[in-house]
Design an enzyme around this catalytic site. Structure first.
Site, PDB file in Angstrom:
ATOM      1  N   ALA A 200       0.844  -1.200   0.000  1.00 45.66           N
ATOM      2  CA  ALA A 200       0.000   0.000   0.000  1.00 45.66           C
ATOM      3  C   ALA A 200       0.875   1.244   0.000  1.00 45.66           C
ATOM      4  O   ALA A 200       1.946   1.258   0.603  1.00 45.66           O
ATOM      5  CB  ALA A 200      -0.923   0.002   1.215  1.00 45.66           C
ATOM      6  N   ARG A 207       2.086   7.126  -7.614  1.00 45.54           N
ATOM      7  CA  ARG A 207       2.643   7.433  -8.943  1.00 45.54           C
ATOM      8  C   ARG A 207       4.013   8.095  -8.852  1.00 45.54           C
ATOM      9  O   ARG A 207       4.361   8.940  -9.675  1.00 45.54           O
ATOM     10  CB  ARG A 207       1.666   8.294  -9.757  1.00 45.54           C
ATOM     11  CG  ARG A 207       0.292   7.662  -9.897  1.00 45.54           C
ATOM     12  CD  ARG A 207      -0.575   8.395 -10.886  1.00 45.54           C
ATOM     13  NE  ARG A 207      -1.917   7.849 -10.901  1.00 45.54           N
ATOM     14  CZ  ARG A 207      -2.270   6.715 -11.520  1.00 45.54           C
ATOM     15  NH1 ARG A 207      -1.357   6.023 -12.173  1.00 45.54           N
ATOM     16  NH2 ARG A 207      -3.515   6.287 -11.474  1.00 45.54           N
ATOM     17  N   ALA A 211       5.834   1.933  -4.989  1.00 46.07           N
ATOM     18  CA  ALA A 211       5.471   0.510  -4.989  1.00 46.07           C
ATOM     19  C   ALA A 211       6.543  -0.326  -5.687  1.00 46.07           C
ATOM     20  O   ALA A 211       6.873  -1.429  -5.234  1.00 46.07           O
ATOM     21  CB  ALA A 211       4.113   0.312  -5.669  1.00 46.07           C
ATOM     22  N   ASN A 238      -8.252  -4.810  -9.882  1.00 48.19           N
ATOM     23  CA  ASN A 238      -7.263  -3.755  -9.656  1.00 48.19           C
ATOM     24  C   ASN A 238      -6.290  -3.740 -10.839  1.00 48.19           C
ATOM     25  O   ASN A 238      -5.210  -4.326 -10.792  1.00 48.19           O
ATOM     26  CB  ASN A 238      -6.528  -4.002  -8.338  1.00 48.19           C
ATOM     27  CG  ASN A 238      -5.729  -2.797  -7.880  1.00 48.19           C
ATOM     28  OD1 ASN A 238      -5.349  -1.956  -8.685  1.00 48.19           O
ATOM     29  ND2 ASN A 238      -5.471  -2.726  -6.584  1.00 48.19           N
ATOM     30  N   TYR A 245       2.643  -5.248 -11.452  1.00 51.85           N
ATOM     31  CA  TYR A 245       3.338  -6.515 -11.246  1.00 51.85           C
ATOM     32  C   TYR A 245       3.811  -7.125 -12.561  1.00 51.85           C
ATOM     33  O   TYR A 245       4.910  -7.683 -12.630  1.00 51.85           O
ATOM     34  CB  TYR A 245       2.432  -7.490 -10.487  1.00 51.85           C
ATOM     35  CG  TYR A 245       2.096  -7.014  -9.098  1.00 51.85           C
ATOM     36  CD1 TYR A 245       3.094  -6.568  -8.230  1.00 51.85           C
ATOM     37  CD2 TYR A 245       0.779  -6.990  -8.638  1.00 51.85           C
ATOM     38  CE1 TYR A 245       2.796  -6.121  -6.960  1.00 51.85           C
ATOM     39  CE2 TYR A 245       0.472  -6.546  -7.364  1.00 51.85           C
ATOM     40  CZ  TYR A 245       1.485  -6.111  -6.531  1.00 51.85           C
ATOM     41  OH  TYR A 245       1.181  -5.665  -5.271  1.00 51.85           O
TER      42      TYR A 245
END
Length: 291
Positions: A200, A207, A211, A238, A245
């Protein structure tokens, strides 16, 4: 450690919708050891600018309390979470996966998550579990840490720093294999595969590649633990997380017909895809074993 959506509070998972701002899905930690003092060389300075959230009259919610004092810096450092990070980790988790809750329930959710992480749960011998944080406003080279590299309280390193920065993103990685398909007729726990959950990023810092950096650090940890691959579950709805990923080299693994694989315990209408990536390229068969 067994994973529970919120640790101790009697809140029905079915009543909580998965939020598209979380990267995948959520789950929770433990560990133990010498005392050491870590002095990092200070090589640069940074400024702290206050950008308080607009708080309407009346009671403010938990996320507004945390946002009152953000440390803003262009530098992002990904490291293992420390005890001092625990409230911000709980805040980042709940604001991403359970937005829209107002006072007092938002505070209850955060306190519950905090208790679950600090108290922790036991993990099988030989397994690893670590909570990673992306920190804004504190360089690794600027930090002075007191404590142990090995001793943990729940999910956190028992270390304190004099300049800790501001938690902008979180991720949990482990080798417990609770959400990996069991092996053989005896349903043995799988080994050599790290599992990612609870990814999270705070809304104000999305952006910015946070992550990705968390994923890179998780992959590095998986290699260090001797894992041959890393896996995760991602909400099919999502699309942003799925693209993230895939861009990092993860592949969707098709569940064999008739097989029942463990999945995260969230709302019953949430559908997941299981994704994996090799971290040890010498083992090209690691993904094929799941087919």
């Amino acid at each position: 450690m067994r994973s529970t959506p919120l640790g101790t509070t009697a809140v029905s998972p079915a009543s909580i919708k998965h939020n598209s701002y979380g990267y995948g899905r959520f789950v929770s930690s433990s560990g133990v050891s010498n005392f050491s003092i870590h002095r990092r060389r200070r090589h640069s300075s940074f400024s702290i600018s206050q950008a308080p959230s607009q708080i309407n009259s009346g009671a403010c919610n938990a996320s507004q309390i945390v946002d009152l004092f953000p440390a803003v810096s262009p530098e992002i450092v990904v490291r293992e979470a420390r005890l001092e990070d625990c409230w911000e980790v709980a805040e980042t988790h709940c604001s991403s996966f359970f937005p829209g809750y107002s006072f007092p329930l938002d505070v209850v959710l955060r306190v519950d998550r905090l208790m679950a992480m600090v108290m922790g749960f036991s993990i099988p011998p030989g397994c690893q579990r670590t909570c990673l944080v992306a920190v804004i406003g504190s360089s690794v080279d600027e930090t002075i840490c007191f404590g142990s590299d090995d001793f943990k309280i729940g999910a956190f390193d028992a270390k304190i720093s004099l300049n800790k920065g501001y938690v902008a993103g979180i991720l949990t990685v482990d080798t417990v294999a609770d959400y990996l398909p069991r092996k053989g007729p005896l349903r043995q726990r799988r080994t050599g595969i790290a599992y990612v959950s609870n990814v999270a990023v705070r809304e104000n810092f999305r952006r910015k590649g946070i992550a990705k950096r968390l994923i890179w650090k998780a992959e590095a940890l998986a290699k260090n633990w001797g894992c041959r691959a890393i896996g995760l579950h991602c909400d099919l709805n999502n699309l942003g997380a799925t693209k993230l990923y895939k861009d990092q080299g993860f592949r969707s693994i098709k569940i064999p017909e008739g097989a029942t694989w463990p999945q995260p315990k969230t709302s019953p209408d949430t559908r997941f895809t299981f994704m994996m990536k090799l971290v040890n390229n010498n083992n090209t068969q690691a993904l094929e074993q799941f087919r």
